[in-house]
Design a protein around this motif. Structure first.
Motif, short mmCIF file in Angstrom:
data_model
loop_
_atom_site.label_atom_id
_atom_site.label_comp_id
_atom_site.label_asym_id
_atom_site.label_seq_id
_atom_site.Cartn_x
_atom_site.Cartn_y
_atom_site.Cartn_z
N LEU A 154 0.82 -1.21 0.00
CA LEU A 154 0.00 0.00 0.00
C LEU A 154 0.86 1.27 0.00
O LEU A 154 1.86 1.34 0.73
CB LEU A 154 -0.91 0.00 1.24
CG LEU A 154 -1.97 -1.10 1.30
CD1 LEU A 154 -2.64 -1.12 2.66
CD2 LEU A 154 -3.01 -0.93 0.19
N PRO A 155 0.48 2.27 -0.78
CA PRO A 155 1.26 3.50 -0.89
C PRO A 155 0.91 4.53 0.19
O PRO A 155 0.79 5.72 -0.10
CB PRO A 155 0.89 4.01 -2.28
CG PRO A 155 -0.54 3.60 -2.43
CD PRO A 155 -0.66 2.27 -1.72
N PHE A 156 0.74 4.08 1.42
CA PHE A 156 0.34 4.96 2.50
C PHE A 156 1.32 4.86 3.66
O PHE A 156 1.92 3.80 3.90
CB PHE A 156 -1.07 4.61 2.98
CG PHE A 156 -2.10 4.54 1.89
CD1 PHE A 156 -2.39 5.66 1.11
CD2 PHE A 156 -2.78 3.36 1.63
CE1 PHE A 156 -3.32 5.58 0.08
CE2 PHE A 156 -3.72 3.27 0.61
CZ PHE A 156 -3.99 4.39 -0.16
N GLU A 157 1.44 5.95 4.40
CA GLU A 157 2.30 5.98 5.57
C GLU A 157 1.67 5.21 6.72
O GLU A 157 0.44 5.07 6.78
CB GLU A 157 2.56 7.43 5.99
CG GLU A 157 3.32 8.26 4.98
CD GLU A 157 4.73 7.72 4.77
OE1 GLU A 157 5.37 7.33 5.76
OE2 GLU A 157 5.18 7.69 3.60
N PRO A 158 2.48 4.73 7.67
CA PRO A 158 1.92 4.12 8.87
C PRO A 158 0.95 5.07 9.57
O PRO A 158 1.13 6.30 9.53
CB PRO A 158 3.15 3.84 9.74
CG PRO A 158 4.27 3.71 8.75
CD PRO A 158 3.96 4.69 7.66
N ARG A 159 -0.08 4.50 10.15
CA ARG A 159 -1.07 5.24 10.93
C ARG A 159 -1.85 6.25 10.08
O ARG A 159 -2.26 7.30 10.56
CB ARG A 159 -0.43 5.93 12.13
CG ARG A 159 0.29 4.96 13.06
CD ARG A 159 0.68 5.59 14.37
NE ARG A 159 1.26 4.59 15.27
CZ ARG A 159 1.42 4.77 16.57
NH1 ARG A 159 1.06 5.91 17.14
NH2 ARG A 159 1.95 3.81 17.32
N SER A 160 -2.07 5.92 8.82
CA SER A 160 -2.82 6.82 7.93
C SER A 160 -4.33 6.71 8.12
O SER A 160 -5.06 7.63 7.74
CB SER A 160 -2.49 6.50 6.47
OG SER A 160 -1.15 6.78 6.16
N PHE A 161 -4.81 5.59 8.69
CA PHE A 161 -6.24 5.33 8.79
C PHE A 161 -6.61 4.89 10.20
O PHE A 161 -5.79 4.30 10.90
CB PHE A 161 -6.65 4.25 7.78
CG PHE A 161 -6.26 4.57 6.36
CD1 PHE A 161 -7.04 5.41 5.59
CD2 PHE A 161 -5.09 4.05 5.81
CE1 PHE A 161 -6.67 5.73 4.29
CE2 PHE A 161 -4.71 4.35 4.52
CZ PHE A 161 -5.50 5.20 3.76
#
Length: 277
Positions: free
Chosen positions: A107-114
């Motif tokens: 996934l192209p998201f940073e940790p703790r994004s959601f």
């Protein structure tokens, strides 16, 4: 927002035709009251939906939880195009969702994004469900609720007994396994989530048990089931898993059962709820 699609796709049992895309919307609405019973995202604001497909579940999430903003990820550009069209037709949802074409194992998201996640009828189609769950966990905040809903195809029962339906159903499941999927993954959710570092894992068995108590809904479900099974017919025929006689026999038997005054339709699936720490 929709990104260009460059992710490697896995084989998908049902295909990506407009007919199949319409079936997915119908499926979400038909199953909504059962799937979403007990799901609670109160307090969540940024939800990740993995395998969002044509946006059918996205609409339900946004409608049921008006404080949510949903980030959708899917591997297939056709599905995401359909999702964009479906969701754009509901202007009251504008600004509350984003569509990303990406591999759920990277996934192209940073940790703790959601602060919440939702997966429904997804892990059955992927060859590495543990990797998907590990990535989901990586991008969630501590305390984030996660709901995972998956099939348990061994539970299917149709009465009166229909031999062509049964043969077709076995071929349907065999083909999914041969393609790297798992039609029985629902029963394994507890193990998968625990191994992935999730905690407070709880599972519920949810069931469509339709008989003379709900004749109209029973007839509707059996008609839908024919659509579901036929969505894989071309691939099963091409792979030599079934012959045309079995397909035609399956359709004939489903019509007979649909009109039988004492028919029974039974199918169970598994829904897990867990939390990230």
């Amino acid at each position: 927002m929709t990104e260009s699609c460059t992710a490697t796709e896995f084989p998908y049992l049902h295909g990506f035709s407009p007919t199949e895309q319409a079936r997915l919307v119908k499926q979400a609405r038909l199953a909504e009251s059962t799937v979403f019973r007990d799901i609670d995202y109160t307090g969540a604001r940024r939800l990740l939906e993995v395998g969002s497909g044509v946006g059918a579940q996205t609409e339900i999430l946004l409608r049921r939880f008006p404080d949510l903003r949903v980030t959708c990820v899917d591997l297939n550009a056709q599905q995401l195009d359909a999702a964009r069209a479906n969701l754009a037709a509901m202007p009251w949802l504008e600004g509350r969702y984003a569509l990303h074409c990406t591999d759920a194992t990277d996934l192209p998201f940073e940790p703790r994004s959601f602060d919440a996640a939702f997966l429904c009828w997804v892990l059955e189609h992927v060859p590495a469900p543990a990797r998907v769950l590990a990535e989901v966990r990586r991008v969630l905040t501590p305390g984030a609720p996660v709901y995972v809903t998956e099939v348990m195809n061994a539970s299917f029962l149709l009465d009166p007994y229909s031999p062509n339906v049964w043969r077709y159903w076995m071929a349907f499941n065999d083909f999914q396994i041969d393609s790297g999927g798992d039609p029985f993954v629902g029963a394994k959710l507890g193990n998968l989530l625990l191994a992935g570092g999730f905690r407070d894992v709880a599972t519920r068995i949810k069931t469509f048990h339709l008989d003379n108590r709900e004749p109209a809904r029973r007839k509707q479900m059996i008609a839908f089931w024919e659509e579901l099974l036929l969505s894989a017919a071309d691939q099963l025929l091409a792979a030599g898993k079934v012959d045309r006689g079995t397909v035609d026999g399956m359709r004939r038997e489903l019509r007979q059962v649909q009109n039988d005054p004492d028919a029974v339709f039974f199918f169970s699936f598994v829904q897990a709820r867990t939390v990230v720490y």
